[in-house]
Design an enzyme around this catalytic site. Structure first.
Site, PDB file in Angstrom:
ATOM      1  N   ARG A  26      43.206  38.366  39.019  1.00 21.75           N
ATOM      2  CA  ARG A  26      42.470  38.017  40.238  1.00 21.75           C
ATOM      3  C   ARG A  26      41.313  38.981  40.501  1.00 21.75           C
ATOM      4  NH1 ARG A  26      46.104  36.019  45.067  1.00 21.75           N
ATOM      5  NH2 ARG A  26      43.967  35.698  45.742  1.00 21.75           N
ATOM      6  N   CYS A  27      41.240  40.056  39.728  1.00 20.82           N
ATOM      7  CA  CYS A  27      40.215  41.088  39.921  1.00 20.82           C
ATOM      8  C   CYS A  27      39.036  40.822  38.980  1.00 20.82           C
ATOM      9  CB  CYS A  27      40.825  42.449  39.636  1.00 20.82           C
ATOM     10  SG  CYS A  27      39.649  43.804  39.581  1.00 20.82           S
ATOM     11  N   SER A  28      37.839  40.752  39.541  1.00 14.23           N
ATOM     12  CA  SER A  28      36.657  40.472  38.715  1.00 14.23           C
ATOM     13  C   SER A  28      36.398  41.583  37.697  1.00 14.23           C
ATOM     14  CB  SER A  28      35.428  40.250  39.588  1.00 14.23           C
ATOM     15  OG  SER A  28      35.108  41.414  40.321  1.00 14.23           O
TER      16      SER A  28
END
Length: 113
Positions: free
Chosen positions: A10-12
């Site tokens: 979920r972390c870019s």
């Protein structure tokens, strides 16, 4: 040298680090540390491989950081807190078992390749 990417999809920044490894054709293992939380000992060992105090590897803006009152806490307390709430761990981290590097920015992981 077996590489492990401590990854949160979920972390870019974490996705960008994974893309760098994929594009380079590097073999690595994904450690989805939110689904497979580390033990306190694993957290302490990871910080040692990064070569920075564990306090430097925490996401201090997370609610769990404030809820657990971790500011100024010692390394053992921090390691236990990350084991209980792995969202506290900064990401991504690329680990070769001897050295590890925080991928902030994601291109920093290239230093370990």
């Amino acid at each position: 040298m077996a590489l492990t990417l401590w990854h949160n999809p979920r972390c870019s920044k974490s996705r960008a680090a994974k893309a760098i490894l994929d594009d380079a054709g590097v073999d690595f293992v994904l450690r989805l540390y939110l689904k497979d939380p580390p033990t306190a000992d694993e957290v302490a060992a990871l910080a040692a491989r990064v070569g920075r105090p564990l306090a430097d590897l925490l996401r201090t803006g997370e609610a769990a950081y404030k809820d657990k009152a971790l500011k100024g806490a010692g390394a053992d307390t921090l390691a236990s807190a990350v084991a209980d709430a792995p969202i506290l761990l900064e990401r991504p981290i690329l680990d070769d078992g001897t050295r590890a590097i925080v991928g902030r920015p994601p291109e920093a992981i290239k230093d370990l390749l």
